[in-house]
Enzyme design. Sequence first.
Site, PDB file in Angstrom:
ATOM      1  CG  ASP A 172      -1.673   1.314   1.365  1.00  0.00           C
ATOM      2  OD1 ASP A 172      -2.465   1.643   0.467  1.00  0.00           O
ATOM      3  OD2 ASP A 172      -1.428   2.023   2.353  1.00  0.00           O
ATOM      4  CG  ASP A 186       2.329  -0.292   5.140  1.00  0.00           C
ATOM      5  OD1 ASP A 186       2.067  -0.635   3.972  1.00  0.00           O
ATOM      6  OD2 ASP A 186       1.554   0.396   5.835  1.00  0.00           O
ATOM      7  CE1 TYR A 237      -5.671   4.205   2.406  1.00  0.00           C
ATOM      8  CE2 TYR A 237      -4.546   2.379   3.482  1.00  0.00           C
ATOM      9  CZ  TYR A 237      -4.517   3.503   2.681  1.00  0.00           C
ATOM     10  OH  TYR A 237      -3.319   3.930   2.150  1.00  0.00           O
ATOM     11  CD  GLU A 281       3.004   5.695   4.846  1.00  0.00           C
ATOM     12  OE1 GLU A 281       3.148   4.460   4.819  1.00  0.00           O
ATOM     13  OE2 GLU A 281       2.353   6.284   5.734  1.00  0.00           O
TER      14      GLU A 281
END
Length: 618
Positions: free
Chosen positions: A164, A167, A322, A569
């Site tokens: 994703d 990670d 999410y 990120e």
Amino acid sequence: MSMYGRDPWGGPLEINAADSATDDDRSRNLQDYDRAALSRPLDETQQSWLLGPGEQKKKKYVDLGCIIVSRKIFVWTVGAILAAGLLAGFITLIVKTVPRHHHHPPPPDNYTVALRKALMFFNAQRSGKLPKHNNVSWRGNSCLNDGKSDSATIFKDLVGGYYDAGDAIKFNFPQSFAMTMLSWSVIEYSAKYEAAGELNHIKDIIKWGTDYFLKSFNSTADSIDQLVMQVGKGGTSDDSDPNDHYCWMRPEDIDYDRPVAICHSCSDLAAEMAAALASASIVFKDNKAYSQKLVHGAKTLFKFSRDQRGRYSSGNEASIFYNSTSYWDEFVWGASWLYYATGNSSYLQLATTPGLAKHAGAFWGGPYYGVLSWDNKLAGAQVLLSRLRLFLNPGYPYEEILRTFHNQTGIFMCSFLPDFTTFNRTKGGMIQLNHGAPQPLQYVVNAAFLATVFSDYLEAADTPGWYCGPHFYQTSVLRKFAETQINYILGKNPRKMSYVVGVGNHYPKHVHHRGASIPKNKVKYNCKGGWKWRDSKKPNPNTIVGAMVAGPDRHDGFHDVRTNYNYTEPTLAGNAGLVAALVALSGDRTTKIDKNTIFSAVPPMFPTPPPPPAAWKP
């Protein structure tokens, strides 16, 4: 003396004595006759009888069969033709031997350069056994036991797909949204991808995702009762058990078991995954077998989403990372894509059901109205259905709701413009679609794509613009909005920093990403062993080209710190929107959208009348 004989015709036959003269006398007489004949001029025909072949008089004319031309003209004409042929050959020889100056095409524009890099991010996020042409030197095969390591699941082969973000978790909800966005961009702008030399690349990226999705449920069945929602575990920073958030490891070095999360009532996830497969089936329509496989899977997933109602993130770990707020927007979104993929009007009837649109929030606005994201796809569905009205205009019974969607699209397009105050802007010009919350860029790129593609729809439909209240705006203002926002992301901001890694000279060097932050040095760092790289102040040893980071804050501030994921990120969903926006803005303005490919499976809106009955026979 004369002699008389009998003439056979009845008259006397007389033989004169003079006729019996000698041969010499006769010869002399003939010569006298010849001299008398030659004493007058002869014409050309008579001369030709007397002269031999080598003695014939030279002709003044040439007989070409159909015409007779003067010999002099004929000779000059043939000579001129031969001379012209020699001259042409000489010129050709010179042209071929003289060195040529090749006219190279103009250098790619900034959007095309950024597009090529942004696509490389997906190569860096691949899970499973990597293809030889992956072209990310610091990545390798990883997580080849996904599915097998969880004895509780029936899905034993879950190798593949994409990690994703920074990670190694595979969240199927945002991942399927990312694939839908990429497919949509290919359907609209395949010519631009081809011009950039990236069409095959983007198709490979999409197929890597859809191949994995087909493993996450029983894709050969017509009905299912469960679906994979996640591979890997997030956890929190205080977990002691190894998991994909607590540990800081290269994906290639992961040696702990990765659990598989299954859902049985997950309408939002199933409908979004159906949208991903349905849109991809249009991208791969030339591969008939694979396209049909995707369509079948999309139908199965959408049926499951309608039969087993519920939010996928209700009461589980996904709600931390999410969380889905509703599944009604996915119903409209998924049904729209299935209609385009199949041409089945039942999906269009569902997508245009007023009650469904009402539950999805189409009529009540709100602070996030018109903001497309991995959670809320309503704005995307409204643009998709406006496309149907602009180009096919299906009329009754769809016209009223399609006109409403079209008007609503115009309203939230107005909200993107600087003349309106629905959304604030930073001093540097970035629109704050999430109202100052962290990680803003993922929403900005989606809005830039929607604005560009909608303006292209209007232009393709010969519509010069649209109204915001009493004021008329030309389509060019939407494109300018998109360019302004993407230019901000690429470096035209107060910090002069590009928020896409590898674009420009000044970009984030401490990206929150495990694989990029740990060197590939044949040393295997265990779960906690990688923490030193997470906390290091040094730049990442590996450059994750094309990654769009989360972005600046509401004051245009940015902290290039690896441990602060709100700034540094990148995510799949964010980069998918970036790719879509970049390809829409890239290349030559003469390259328009593909008006027809999305309608390939859609039958004529007004079927041809049946043939007349046969003539009556008594």
